[in-house]
Motif scaffolding. Structure first.
Motif, PDB file in Angstrom:
ATOM      1  N   ILE A 146       1.105  -1.150  -0.063  1.00  0.00           N
ATOM      2  CA  ILE A 146      -0.323  -0.337  -0.055  1.00  0.00           C
ATOM      3  C   ILE A 146       1.069   1.489   0.082  1.00  0.00           C
ATOM      4  N   THR A 147       1.593   1.193   0.849  1.00  0.00           N
ATOM      5  CA  THR A 147       2.920   2.294   0.444  1.00  0.00           C
ATOM      6  C   THR A 147       3.530   2.572  -0.276  1.00  0.00           C
ATOM      7  N   ARG A 148       3.488   1.029  -1.432  1.00  0.00           N
ATOM      8  CA  ARG A 148       4.257   1.293  -2.322  1.00  0.00           C
ATOM      9  C   ARG A 148       3.477   1.909  -3.383  1.00  0.00           C
ATOM     10  N   ALA A 149       1.718   1.892  -3.787  1.00  0.00           N
ATOM     11  CA  ALA A 149       1.676   2.120  -4.533  1.00  0.00           C
ATOM     12  C   ALA A 149       1.100   3.893  -4.391  1.00  0.00           C
ATOM     13  N   ARG A 150       1.139   4.495  -2.782  1.00  0.00           N
ATOM     14  CA  ARG A 150       1.199   5.527  -2.472  1.00  0.00           C
ATOM     15  C   ARG A 150       2.418   6.898  -3.398  1.00  0.00           C
ATOM     16  N   ILE A 151       3.389   5.620  -3.142  1.00  0.00           N
ATOM     17  CA  ILE A 151       5.162   6.166  -3.572  1.00  0.00           C
ATOM     18  C   ILE A 151       5.540   6.767  -4.899  1.00  0.00           C
ATOM     19  N   ILE A 152       4.390   5.751  -5.687  1.00  0.00           N
ATOM     20  CA  ILE A 152       3.939   5.879  -7.357  1.00  0.00           C
ATOM     21  C   ILE A 152       3.135   6.676  -7.095  1.00  0.00           C
ATOM     22  N   GLU A 153       2.401   7.011  -6.361  1.00  0.00           N
ATOM     23  CA  GLU A 153       1.244   8.949  -6.623  1.00  0.00           C
ATOM     24  C   GLU A 153       2.128   9.374  -6.584  1.00  0.00           C
ATOM     25  N   CYS A 154       3.034   9.638  -4.704  1.00  0.00           N
ATOM     26  CA  CYS A 154       3.840  10.990  -4.489  1.00  0.00           C
ATOM     27  C   CYS A 154       4.539  11.350  -6.194  1.00  0.00           C
ATOM     28  N   ALA A 155       5.942  10.155  -6.830  1.00  0.00           N
ATOM     29  CA  ALA A 155       6.218  10.600  -7.323  1.00  0.00           C
ATOM     30  C   ALA A 155       5.941  11.398  -8.434  1.00  0.00           C
ATOM     31  N   GLN A 156       4.488  10.398  -9.211  1.00  0.00           N
ATOM     32  CA  GLN A 156       4.060  11.100 -10.274  1.00  0.00           C
ATOM     33  C   GLN A 156       3.295  12.656 -10.083  1.00  0.00           C
TER      34      GLN A 156
ATOM     35  N   ALA B  41      18.935   4.131  -3.770  1.00  0.00           N
ATOM     36  CA  ALA B  41      18.178   3.118  -3.869  1.00  0.00           C
ATOM     37  C   ALA B  41      17.624   3.160  -2.149  1.00  0.00           C
ATOM     38  N   PHE B  42      16.233   2.472  -2.451  1.00  0.00           N
ATOM     39  CA  PHE B  42      15.374   2.504  -0.996  1.00  0.00           C
ATOM     40  C   PHE B  42      14.383   1.672  -0.506  1.00  0.00           C
ATOM     41  N   LEU B  43      13.714   1.932   0.214  1.00  0.00           N
ATOM     42  CA  LEU B  43      12.456   0.391   0.910  1.00  0.00           C
ATOM     43  C   LEU B  43      11.248   0.893   1.421  1.00  0.00           C
ATOM     44  N   THR B  44      10.193   0.093   1.224  1.00  0.00           N
ATOM     45  CA  THR B  44       8.915   1.371   1.064  1.00  0.00           C
ATOM     46  C   THR B  44       8.102   0.054   2.313  1.00  0.00           C
ATOM     47  N   SER B  45       7.631   0.974   3.090  1.00  0.00           N
ATOM     48  CA  SER B  45       6.976   0.135   3.819  1.00  0.00           C
ATOM     49  C   SER B  45       5.808   0.342   5.384  1.00  0.00           C
ATOM     50  N   ALA B  46       4.792  -0.123   5.341  1.00  0.00           N
ATOM     51  CA  ALA B  46       3.296   0.454   6.491  1.00  0.00           C
ATOM     52  C   ALA B  46       4.691   1.357   7.388  1.00  0.00           C
ATOM     53  N   THR B  47       5.744   0.755   7.616  1.00  0.00           N
ATOM     54  CA  THR B  47       6.808   1.059   9.172  1.00  0.00           C
ATOM     55  C   THR B  47       7.643   1.713   9.171  1.00  0.00           C
ATOM     56  N   SER B  48       7.835   1.580   7.695  1.00  0.00           N
ATOM     57  CA  SER B  48       9.483   2.258   6.766  1.00  0.00           C
ATOM     58  C   SER B  48       9.273   3.244   6.195  1.00  0.00           C
ATOM     59  N   PHE B  49       7.880   3.964   5.740  1.00  0.00           N
ATOM     60  CA  PHE B  49       7.480   4.327   5.044  1.00  0.00           C
ATOM     61  C   PHE B  49       8.752   4.410   3.695  1.00  0.00           C
ATOM     62  N   VAL B  50       8.913   5.875   3.843  1.00  0.00           N
ATOM     63  CA  VAL B  50      10.384   5.469   2.548  1.00  0.00           C
ATOM     64  C   VAL B  50      11.987   5.415   3.536  1.00  0.00           C
ATOM     65  N   THR B  51      13.036   4.327   3.030  1.00  0.00           N
ATOM     66  CA  THR B  51      13.433   4.692   3.837  1.00  0.00           C
ATOM     67  C   THR B  51      14.968   4.421   2.780  1.00  0.00           C
ATOM     68  N   PRO B  52      16.376   4.989   2.977  1.00  0.00           N
ATOM     69  CA  PRO B  52      17.397   5.070   2.339  1.00  0.00           C
ATOM     70  C   PRO B  52      17.620   3.787   2.213  1.00  0.00           C
ATOM     71  N   VAL B  53      18.789   3.029   0.992  1.00  0.00           N
ATOM     72  CA  VAL B  53      19.096   2.484   1.088  1.00  0.00           C
ATOM     73  C   VAL B  53      20.731   2.537   0.431  1.00  0.00           C
ATOM     74  N   VAL B  54      21.987   2.576   1.551  1.00  0.00           N
ATOM     75  CA  VAL B  54      23.007   2.768   0.986  1.00  0.00           C
ATOM     76  C   VAL B  54      23.916   1.347   0.784  1.00  0.00           C
ATOM     77  N   SER B  55      23.994   0.247   1.059  1.00  0.00           N
ATOM     78  CA  SER B  55      24.632  -0.927   1.031  1.00  0.00           C
ATOM     79  C   SER B  55      24.529  -1.782   0.440  1.00  0.00           C
ATOM     80  N   ILE B  56      24.230  -2.735  -0.113  1.00  0.00           N
ATOM     81  CA  ILE B  56      23.463  -3.821  -0.422  1.00  0.00           C
ATOM     82  C   ILE B  56      25.489  -5.249  -0.450  1.00  0.00           C
TER      83      ILE B  56
END
Length: 281
Positions: free
Chosen positions: A209-219, A241-256
């Motif tokens: 659900i957060t993923r869908a909202r982020i798509i809307e925000c990005a657009q 890079a980043f990840l999304t969820s209902a509790t992390s919202f939008v969180t940057p990923v700085v290493s993989i």
């Protein structure tokens, strides 16, 4: 004192219980949903209620309560637990029946359980300020990850591998070498050209659900969003890079996998998306 809601009544959290032959307990024949709560309000309520209805329908479990009744229960649960910032967890199983793999021949009443707890959103903000590390692991889940079931053992094992590696999340990689999603999050990258990539909402990922909202925000921000699979190599070559969820919202990923992404700091587009999302919440 904490309170839970189980099958029509509020009870002390420590006394909450279901039957030993509940099908959620024995077969993971159950679905769940999670809402973040900020300032006493459910975030993205419509999306989460809609996904709950879809998950129940896919497993052919009757809806245990209508939405207005569920909202009333949730408000009362939050009040009793004095939670204004945190999360609400809802689980619905097919119900109690004599153990048999097939659905019970006679209709049974679904089991419904709700709990809530406080969350320290300041900690989430701190992670967003510095960025987090993720690892990659093979995706060993079943073929219907789009249904939000409690069948989460592969996710649990992936998350534990991340913890043991000193990371926050594990991004799962399918048999074709593409990243599907995290153990409890959706995965995103920003290409060097500034395009946002996230895997298409197929059976291979949970339709966040957060993923869908982020798509809307990005657009709304005028950003280019493409829903397609990407590889770990694509992620390592990404601008952000980043990840999304209902509790992390939008969180940057700085290493993989211990490889630094770009300059190793949260990117500007990621930060803008987090700000836009939380500003609309």
């Amino acid at each position: 004192m904490r309170f839970a809601y189980v099958n029509g009544r509020f009870c002390r959290h420590g006394d909450a219980a279901i039957h030993v032959e509940d099908r959620g307990f024995q077969f993971a024949d159950a679905v769940y949903e999670v809402w973040s709560v900020r300032n006493g309000q459910l975030m993205d309520a419509d999306g989460h209620f809609g996904r709950l209805a879809r998950s129940l329908g896919e497993l052919r479990i009757p809806e245990p309560r209508c939405r207005p009744a569920l909202e009333h229960i949730i408000r009362e649960l939050l009040r009793r637990n004095r939670v204004r910032d945190g999360l609400v967890y809802l689980q619905v199983s097919r119900g109690q029946a004599r153990r048999d793999h097939a659905f019970p021949k006679k209709p049974i009443t679904p089991t419904i359980v709700l709990t809530c707890k406080r969350l320290d959103f300041a900690a989430a903000d701190a992670r967003a300020a510095t960025g987090i590390a993720v690892i990659t692991v093979p995706d060993e889940r079943w073929a219907r990850c789009d249904i939000k079931t409690v069948n989460l053992l592969p996710n649990v094992l992936a998350k534990q591998m991340a913890v043991e590696a000193g990371a926050v999340e594990a991004w799962q990689v399918d048999a074709d070498g593409f990243i599907t999603e995290g153990s409890s999050t959706n995965a995103w990258i920003v290409t060097k050209a500034g395009t946002l990539l996230t895997r298409q909402a197929d059976h291979g990922i949970l339709h966040g659900i957060t993923r869908a909202r982020i798509i809307e925000c990005a657009q709304r921000l005028g950003l280019d969003v493409v829903e397609r699979a990407f590889t770990p190599e694509d992620a390592l070559d990404a601008r952000e890079a980043f990840l999304t969820s209902a509790t992390s919202f939008v969180t940057p990923v700085v290493s993989i996998d211990n490889n630094v992404i770009a300059n190793g700091e949260p990117g500007s587009l990621t930060s803008a998306l987090r700000e836009a999302y939380l500003g609309e919440a």
